[in-house]
Enzyme design. Structure first.
Site, PDB file in Angstrom:
ATOM      1  N   ARG A   1      46.761  63.811  49.874  1.00 40.98           N
ATOM      2  CA  ARG A   1      47.282  62.505  50.282  1.00 40.98           C
ATOM      3  C   ARG A   1      46.455  61.972  51.441  1.00 40.98           C
ATOM      4  O   ARG A   1      46.866  61.969  52.598  1.00 40.98           O
ATOM      5  CB  ARG A   1      48.764  62.608  50.606  1.00 40.98           C
ATOM      6  CG  ARG A   1      49.553  63.252  49.465  1.00 40.98           C
ATOM      7  CD  ARG A   1      51.035  63.000  49.549  1.00 40.98           C
ATOM      8  NE  ARG A   1      51.382  61.748  48.893  1.00 40.98           N
ATOM      9  CZ  ARG A   1      52.622  61.287  48.790  1.00 40.98           C
ATOM     10  NH1 ARG A   1      53.615  61.966  49.288  1.00 40.98           N
ATOM     11  NH2 ARG A   1      52.875  60.145  48.190  1.00 40.98           N
TER      12      ARG A   1
ATOM     13  N   GLN B   1      44.542  56.997  48.040  1.00 38.85           N
ATOM     14  CA  GLN B   1      45.711  56.128  47.901  1.00 38.85           C
ATOM     15  C   GLN B   1      45.757  55.399  46.564  1.00 38.85           C
ATOM     16  O   GLN B   1      46.830  55.245  45.967  1.00 38.85           O
ATOM     17  CB  GLN B   1      45.757  55.119  49.052  1.00 38.85           C
ATOM     18  CG  GLN B   1      46.192  55.729  50.370  1.00 38.85           C
ATOM     19  CD  GLN B   1      46.223  54.713  51.497  1.00 38.85           C
ATOM     20  OE1 GLN B   1      45.705  53.605  51.362  1.00 38.85           O
ATOM     21  NE2 GLN B   1      46.822  55.094  52.604  1.00 38.85           N
TER      22      GLN B   1
ATOM     23  N   ASP C   1      47.264  57.699  43.886  1.00 38.09           N
ATOM     24  CA  ASP C   1      48.473  58.432  44.264  1.00 38.09           C
ATOM     25  C   ASP C   1      49.661  58.067  43.371  1.00 38.09           C
ATOM     26  O   ASP C   1      50.397  57.123  43.641  1.00 38.09           O
ATOM     27  CB  ASP C   1      48.796  58.144  45.727  1.00 38.09           C
ATOM     28  CG  ASP C   1      49.884  59.049  46.285  1.00 38.09           C
ATOM     29  OD1 ASP C   1      50.526  59.755  45.490  1.00 38.09           O
ATOM     30  OD2 ASP C   1      50.081  59.045  47.510  1.00 38.09           O
TER      31      ASP C   1
ATOM     32  N   SER D   1      53.221  58.103  45.029  1.00 37.03           N
ATOM     33  CA  SER D   1      53.587  56.905  45.785  1.00 37.03           C
ATOM     34  C   SER D   1      53.932  55.735  44.873  1.00 37.03           C
ATOM     35  O   SER D   1      54.940  55.043  45.084  1.00 37.03           O
ATOM     36  CB  SER D   1      52.451  56.513  46.729  1.00 37.03           C
ATOM     37  OG  SER D   1      52.295  57.462  47.755  1.00 37.03           O
TER      38      SER D   1
ATOM     39  N   TYR E   1      54.317  65.085  55.879  1.00 38.99           N
ATOM     40  CA  TYR E   1      55.645  65.608  55.573  1.00 38.99           C
ATOM     41  C   TYR E   1      56.298  66.156  56.833  1.00 38.99           C
ATOM     42  O   TYR E   1      55.629  66.515  57.800  1.00 38.99           O
ATOM     43  CB  TYR E   1      55.556  66.724  54.518  1.00 38.99           C
ATOM     44  CG  TYR E   1      55.042  66.247  53.185  1.00 38.99           C
ATOM     45  CD1 TYR E   1      55.832  65.456  52.361  1.00 38.99           C
ATOM     46  CD2 TYR E   1      53.761  66.569  52.757  1.00 38.99           C
ATOM     47  CE1 TYR E   1      55.352  65.003  51.144  1.00 38.99           C
ATOM     48  CE2 TYR E   1      53.277  66.126  51.540  1.00 38.99           C
ATOM     49  CZ  TYR E   1      54.085  65.341  50.737  1.00 38.99           C
ATOM     50  OH  TYR E   1      53.618  64.888  49.535  1.00 38.99           O
TER      51      TYR E   1
END
Length: 377
Positions: free
Chosen positions: A122, A127, A130, A133, A226
């Protein structure tokens, strides 16, 4: 010779998405690839066979698989699909390696090069690829619509001849992509919204959407975007403060999840028992154990004190057109790393390729999965 990229009709229950849209099929053809689409693959997602003008429509999964070099999937391939793949071919999609060691073992035995998109690092560069997401954004949006439908109250403040209706109080737990989308959607519907996350850096993101950051006095900033696991003392402090706050909340949407692991338990049965009659909780994490005690995946449970616990499953598939468009673009951006002049050339020095790889050349490349498979033998 041009690489052949194929997509099948998804057969998992309630799965309406497709891994390849006509838009992306056209882009791949423009990069020199040949495209195979199983008949009806895109129908449930809103894309008819006639829209795949840049692909060959093939009748049956078996006929599609035997000609494919690269298979694009939403849900993990079945064991039968893996057996029908040519040895040495490539699979790209959600593979959920933590759930089925046998599937990973068969991918290894068939010498399939498998890329599990949920393993994608990530990073900023990743992006556009992803899938977690993009699909979480759909889930956050739909979760709030489910909550608004189930709630016995209006979300917005209304001024009527019969008096003023106060807005609903909505709390979104978890401020990842799904949580932020849930906050934005609840705000658009006019609710009074709060967001909670143990990562302090999310405060600015929550407030930028017009919501209030709920500070329970506990910070658990971790690595890789996270949260770290809370200590016993921190968890107790958080739960005491949260239990008190929930007494005044009308709707809760919980979105906390860590890929490949059981969902963290955030709201206990005792907290639910303290909530008001008619309150609604939508637990996006129901499929992985739930953030809320008492949640059941695929069901709505009404507690003794009249709180509705809703455990939706596969929310992204409930908006299949836009979910498929985003997912397919994610896969295209990933394939673009390796697709040159109609051929696939894998650069193992690229961390996005190396770290997303689950199996290759008869080996399990993802160490936690390798240990899982070996322990299951």
């Amino acid at each position: 010779m041009a690489v052949t990229i194929a997509v099948l009709r998804e057969t998992s229950p309630n799965e309406r998405r497709v891994a390849l849209t006509p838009e992306v099929a056209k882009k791949l053809k423009g990069r020199g690839a040949s495209i195979l689409v199983e008949q009806g693959a895109g129908t449930s997602a809103g894309f008819g066979d006639v829209q795949y003008r840049d692909a060959e429509i093939v009748s049956g999964a078996g006929a599609t698989l035997e000609r494919s070099d690269v298979l694009l999937k939403v849900q993990p391939p079945s064991l039968e699909e893996i057996r029908n793949l040519r040895e040495g071919s490539i699979v790209v999609g959600y593979l959920q390696p933590h759930l089925d060691p046998e599937r990973t073992r068969l991918l290894r035995e068939r010498k399939i090069t498998a890329f599990a998109m949920e393993l994608l690092p990530r990073t900023t560069r990743a992006q556009a690829m992803d899938v977690l997401s993009s699909q979480a954004a759909v889930a956050g949006y739909k979760a709030v619509l489910i909550a608004a439908e189930a709630s016995p109250k209006f979300f917005p403040m209304l001024t009527t001849a019969a008096g003023t209706i106060r807005p609903s109080k909505v709390l979104v737990v978890g401020a990842g992509v799904a949580g932020l989308q849930a906050i934005a959607t609840a705000r658009r519907l006019g609710a009074q919204v709060e967001g909670f996350d143990v990562r302090p850096e999310t405060k600015e993101q929550i407030e930028s959407l017009g919501a209030k950051f709920l500070d329970l006095g506990v910070s658990a900033a971790g690595s890789g975007g996270y949260a770290r696991e809370l200590t016993a003392e921190e968890r107790e402090q958080q739960q005491r403060a949260l239990a008190e706050h929930l007494k005044g909340i009308d709707v809760v949407v919980t979105t906390a999840a860590v890929p490949g692991r059981k969902a963290p338990r955030i709201i206990t049965g005792a907290m639910v028992s303290g909530m008001k009659l008619g309150a609604v909780i939508v637990d996006i994490a129901a499929e992985t154990g739930g953030n809320v005690e008492g949640t059941e995946a695929g069901k709505t449970v009404v507690t003794d004190n009249g709180v509705s616990l809703i455990g939706p499953v596969n929310l992204a598939a409930s908006a299949p057109i836009h979910a498929s468009e985003m997912y397919s673009r994610n896969l295209y951006n990933f394939l673009e790393l390796s697709l040159k002049d109609g051929a696939i050339t894998l650069d193992w020095d690229d961390e996005l390729i190396a770290k997303t790889c689950l199996t290759h050349a008869g080996e399990i490349r993802h160490e936690p999965t390798r240990q899982l498979v070996e322990s299951a033998q």
